[in-house]
Write an enzyme that holds these catalytic residues in place. Structure first.
Site, PDB file in Angstrom:
ATOM      1  N   LYS A 121      20.665 -23.855  26.758  1.00 54.19           N
ATOM      2  CA  LYS A 121      20.186 -24.887  25.818  1.00 54.19           C
ATOM      3  C   LYS A 121      19.606 -24.286  24.539  1.00 54.19           C
ATOM      4  CE  LYS A 121      17.381 -26.706  28.912  1.00 54.19           C
ATOM      5  NZ  LYS A 121      17.820 -26.055  30.149  1.00 54.19           N
ATOM      6  N   THR A 122      18.721 -23.322  24.700  1.00 53.05           N
ATOM      7  CA  THR A 122      18.061 -22.751  23.532  1.00 53.05           C
ATOM      8  C   THR A 122      19.064 -22.092  22.590  1.00 53.05           C
ATOM      9  OG1 THR A 122      15.997 -22.400  24.739  1.00 53.05           O
ATOM     10  CG2 THR A 122      16.337 -21.067  22.775  1.00 53.05           C
ATOM     11  N   GLU A 165      16.515 -29.450  21.714  1.00 49.71           N
ATOM     12  CA  GLU A 165      16.737 -28.971  23.070  1.00 49.71           C
ATOM     13  C   GLU A 165      16.233 -30.042  24.033  1.00 49.71           C
ATOM     14  OE1 GLU A 165      15.386 -25.141  25.784  1.00 49.71           O
ATOM     15  OE2 GLU A 165      15.532 -24.944  23.607  1.00 49.71           O
TER      16      GLU A 165
END
Length: 470
Positions: A121-122, A165
């Site tokens: 995600k990051t 995110e």
């Protein structure tokens, strides 16, 4: 133009303001003109960055830190009920707002892209933020890590796009209503909140249901859990939700035709709407190439020109802790990895193996959370067996209390059973010295884990530099 400031967020107080998710929201609010205050357990560069934006940051937690004119207290799921500032807020009737609700409020009136998935995600959020910014679109963004380029995890932009995110760990991603959503992969994790894969799938299906009418869901085509999720979503009925799959699978809507490793970078070729796009990803590993293509597909779904976005993705240079080079000494490179789930560990070790140019891969690993170690410790040990040698620290507890019988031995025993060269070490300084003592010119050392193992990269480099030259 970006919307104004939510009324409840005019004078917010953040408990744990230095955290990755909390600090990002606080920064955006400060940039929008809010009178931001908060507290954190210790001083940090993040606290200083917040003060530079005009925020008041207290160190330590005390009821007196909560200002009389606070309009809301923002908390994460990690804040316990006995926190004195939280207790004071409830006594005084100050509204308590979860960080996900605060972030959702910041996205109102904009065109959000929400990035979800068990892993990646990051990185994917960062890739989108950097690429869109390079195109002059000035997006707002909130990310769980600091970018190498802008050097921050959040920004209040003047454009209409907001990249966020979306964290599934506590189901907080159910609060968002994105125009475009990404689901990178779906695996069982966060065992304190999810008891089974069935619960995980239901949670991601709820997230998909939050996409705005006529919006798009971008989902991985190569990951088994993501494919199962897509099958379930289509069987349930996706309505007017557009589903775009990406990956190396032949049936992917956006197909990855080639990933060519080039040391610590990769050249990626993807086919979108019949057009081939080739660009560079400035981090090694096939999984990072997949993240970049997910970003490409999401941006295109929002109407961003794909050819320009593909070129702009090459401007991404990384994010803190995601295979981040920390330095080199005596011919040994030290790289920091946030990997803490077996799938992530395997992917990062394999990626570094591909960039090692014949050298060995040595891992200094710190397990994260007792619950995760209890459920996935054996798989973590098997992942470490992919390294040439590893040293394993004690479990980093984060928000959890110890679980009787759950220690790092779960991991080291599994690694030894898989034929790995692994040693346990409770003392961090001794562990850094141990891994440095193993390293030879040409080797790569990975400090790996989601806890404070990241601080040991500098120590390893110091130990290496102090060794006599050959």
């Amino acid at each position: 133009m970006a919307p104004g400031l939510p009324t409840a967020m005019e004078r917010p107080h953040f408990i744990g303001i230095g955290g990755a998710g909390m600090s990002g929201i606080a920064k955006i609010l400060a940039q929008r003109g809010a009178k931001v205050a908060g507290s954190d357990a210790r001083e940090s560069a993040t606290a200083e960055a917040l003060r530079a934006l005009g925020a008041t940051v207290h160190i330590g937690h005390a009821a007196g830190h909560l200002a009389a004119d606070a309009t809301a207290v923002v908390v994460s799921s990690a804040i316990r009920d006995d926190n004195p500032e939280l207790a004071a807020a409830r006594e005084r009737g100050v509204p308590v707002v979860h960080r996900s609700d605060a972030l959702a409020a910041l996205m109102e009136g904009l065109r959000p892209i929400a990035v979800a998935g068990t892993h990646g995600k990051t990185t994917t959020t960062s890739m989108l933020a950097v690429a869109l910014d390079a195109m002059g679109l000035d997006p707002s963004y909130a990310i769980g890590g600091d970018l190498d380029g802008p050097g921050t995890n959040a920004h209040h932009g003047g454009g209409e796009i907001f990249v966020a995110e979306a964290d599934e760990s506590d189901r907080s991603f159910h609060k968002y209503a994105p125009e475009v959503a990404i689901v990178l992969n779906v695996e069982l994790d966060h065992h304190a909140n999810y008891a089974s894969m069935e619960e995980i799938h239901e949670s991601f299906l709820t997230f998909a249901g939050r996409v705005r009418p006529g919006g798009t869901l971008v989902v991985g085509a190569d990951h088994r859990g993501a494919r199962e999720f897509t099958t379930r979503l289509r069987a349930r009925g996706a309505g007017d939700l557009r589903i775009t799959t990406y990956g190396e699978a032949e049936d992917a809507d956006v197909r990855i035709a080639k990933v060519l490793p080039q040391g610590l970078t990769s050249e990626v070729t993807a086919v979108l709407d019949g057009t081939q796009h080739t660009f560079t990803v400035s981090v090694p590993g096939r999984h990072y190439a997949h993240n970049a293509v997910a970003a490409l597909a999401a941006g295109a779904a929002l109407g961003v020109p794909a050819d320009a976005l593909a070129a702009a993705l090459a401007s991404y240079t990384g994010v803190n802790r995601r295979l981040q080079p920390k330095g080199e000494a005596r011919g040994v490179r030290v790289i920091d990895s946030y990997a803490h789930h077996p799938t992530e560990m395997t992917a990062d070790i394999e990626a570094i193996r591909g960039a090692a140019a014949g050298g060995r891969v040595l891992v200094l690993f710190q397990p994260h959370l007792f619950s995760r170690t209890r459920e996935l410790g054996a798989e973590m040990g098997q992942a470490l067996a992919l390294a040439d040698a590893s040293v394993v620290l004690d479990i980093y507890p984060a928000r959890e209390d110890p679980i009787p019988g759950v220690t790092s031995a779960v991991i080291t025993d599994a690694a030894l059973a898989a034929g790995a060269q692994v040693r346990p070490e409770s003392d961090k300084g001794a562990a850094a010295a141990l891994i440095a003592g193993m390293a030879e010119p040409g080797d790569l050392v990975l400090t790996m884990g989601a806890g404070d193992v990241t601080e040991l990269g500098a120590t390893v480099l110091e130990r290496l530099a102090a060794r006599p030259a050959n």
